[in-house]
Scaffold this motif. Structure first.
Motif, PDB file in Angstrom:
ATOM      1  N   VAL A  21      -6.162  -5.913  -7.787  1.00  0.00           N
ATOM      2  CA  VAL A  21      -6.893  -6.566  -6.709  1.00  0.00           C
ATOM      3  C   VAL A  21      -7.490  -5.463  -5.838  1.00  0.00           C
ATOM      4  O   VAL A  21      -6.913  -4.389  -5.698  1.00  0.00           O
ATOM      5  N   ASP A  22      -8.659  -5.732  -5.296  1.00  0.00           N
ATOM      6  CA  ASP A  22      -9.297  -4.787  -4.384  1.00  0.00           C
ATOM      7  C   ASP A  22      -8.858  -5.104  -2.962  1.00  0.00           C
ATOM      8  O   ASP A  22      -8.963  -6.247  -2.516  1.00  0.00           O
ATOM      9  N   LEU A  23      -8.366  -4.096  -2.266  1.00  0.00           N
ATOM     10  CA  LEU A  23      -7.936  -4.228  -0.874  1.00  0.00           C
ATOM     11  C   LEU A  23      -8.813  -3.337  -0.009  1.00  0.00           C
ATOM     12  O   LEU A  23      -9.329  -2.328  -0.479  1.00  0.00           O
ATOM     13  N   TYR A  24      -8.975  -3.722   1.260  1.00  0.00           N
ATOM     14  CA  TYR A  24      -9.745  -2.905   2.193  1.00  0.00           C
ATOM     15  C   TYR A  24      -8.778  -2.020   2.974  1.00  0.00           C
ATOM     16  O   TYR A  24      -7.802  -2.504   3.547  1.00  0.00           O
ATOM     17  N   VAL A  25      -9.074  -0.724   2.993  1.00  0.00           N
ATOM     18  CA  VAL A  25      -8.257   0.256   3.706  1.00  0.00           C
ATOM     19  C   VAL A  25      -9.093   0.789   4.862  1.00  0.00           C
ATOM     20  O   VAL A  25     -10.165   1.366   4.642  1.00  0.00           O
ATOM     21  N   VAL A  26      -8.612   0.586   6.090  1.00  0.00           N
ATOM     22  CA  VAL A  26      -9.348   1.041   7.264  1.00  0.00           C
ATOM     23  C   VAL A  26      -9.527   2.561   7.183  1.00  0.00           C
ATOM     24  O   VAL A  26      -8.581   3.304   6.973  1.00  0.00           O
ATOM     25  N   GLY A  27     -10.756   3.001   7.303  1.00  0.00           N
ATOM     26  CA  GLY A  27     -11.071   4.421   7.263  1.00  0.00           C
ATOM     27  C   GLY A  27     -11.265   4.984   5.877  1.00  0.00           C
ATOM     28  O   GLY A  27     -11.602   6.157   5.730  1.00  0.00           O
ATOM     29  N   ALA A  28     -11.047   4.168   4.852  1.00  0.00           N
ATOM     30  CA  ALA A  28     -11.188   4.662   3.485  1.00  0.00           C
ATOM     31  C   ALA A  28     -12.008   3.729   2.594  1.00  0.00           C
ATOM     32  O   ALA A  28     -12.344   4.094   1.480  1.00  0.00           O
ATOM     33  N   GLY A  29     -12.302   2.532   3.050  1.00  0.00           N
ATOM     34  CA  GLY A  29     -13.077   1.591   2.248  1.00  0.00           C
ATOM     35  C   GLY A  29     -12.209   0.778   1.308  1.00  0.00           C
ATOM     36  O   GLY A  29     -11.015   0.590   1.540  1.00  0.00           O
ATOM     37  N   PHE A  30     -12.800   0.309   0.234  1.00  0.00           N
ATOM     38  CA  PHE A  30     -12.087  -0.538  -0.714  1.00  0.00           C
ATOM     39  C   PHE A  30     -11.311   0.313  -1.711  1.00  0.00           C
ATOM     40  O   PHE A  30     -11.792   1.360  -2.146  1.00  0.00           O
ATOM     41  N   GLN A  31     -10.134  -0.176  -2.050  1.00  0.00           N
ATOM     42  CA  GLN A  31      -9.279   0.518  -3.003  1.00  0.00           C
ATOM     43  C   GLN A  31      -8.707  -0.500  -3.976  1.00  0.00           C
ATOM     44  O   GLN A  31      -8.100  -1.478  -3.558  1.00  0.00           O
ATOM     45  N   ARG A  32      -8.909  -0.279  -5.259  1.00  0.00           N
ATOM     46  CA  ARG A  32      -8.304  -1.150  -6.274  1.00  0.00           C
ATOM     47  C   ARG A  32      -6.850  -0.733  -6.438  1.00  0.00           C
ATOM     48  O   ARG A  32      -6.540   0.447  -6.558  1.00  0.00           O
ATOM     49  N   VAL A  33      -5.962  -1.727  -6.430  1.00  0.00           N
ATOM     50  CA  VAL A  33      -4.531  -1.474  -6.574  1.00  0.00           C
ATOM     51  C   VAL A  33      -4.033  -2.252  -7.780  1.00  0.00           C
ATOM     52  O   VAL A  33      -4.329  -3.436  -7.930  1.00  0.00           O
TER      53      VAL A  33
END
Length: 111
Positions: A57-69
């Motif tokens: 799932v793609d999550l939004y990380v504040v200061g880093a953008g989207f990150q697939r986990v």
């Protein structure tokens, strides 16, 4: 997430790499698209197989953008609301050619 890092460490997924790259950052669920199947790669045929080896799932990380986990195949998005702040359970990360890849055992809404 693409890093402009000179760190050339090797050794696969580690909690230390996750902490180095994501410590103190807030994560938000973007689950509208649902879970995605991660399929096995066949090196001989140079293509993906039909075998599902993980969920992502793609999550939004504040200061880093989207990150697939990536998560285990048994993972579900039950009790995770869209745009809620979340915490990863037992997160690990690795860096490969400047890209960071993240895996976790699960996901829960942050307190």
């Amino acid at each position: 997430m693409r890093l402009n890092s000179l760190n050339k460490q090797k050794g696969g997924y580690t909690p230390e790499t996750f902490q180095k790259d994501f410590a103190g950052r807030r994560w938000f669920a973007t689950v509208g698209g649902g879970l995605q199947d991660v399929r096995a790669w066949d090196n001989d045929k140079k293509r993906y197989t039909d075998q599902v080896v993980a969920k992502a799932v793609d999550l939004y990380v504040v200061g880093a953008g989207f990150q697939r986990v990536k998560f285990p195949t048994s993972f579900t998005l039950a009790n995770i609301n869209e745009l809620s702040e979340v915490e990863l359970i037992n997160p690990v990360a690795c860096e490969v050619r400047g890209n960071v890849y993240v895996k976790a055992d699960g996901l829960r809404e942050a307190n």
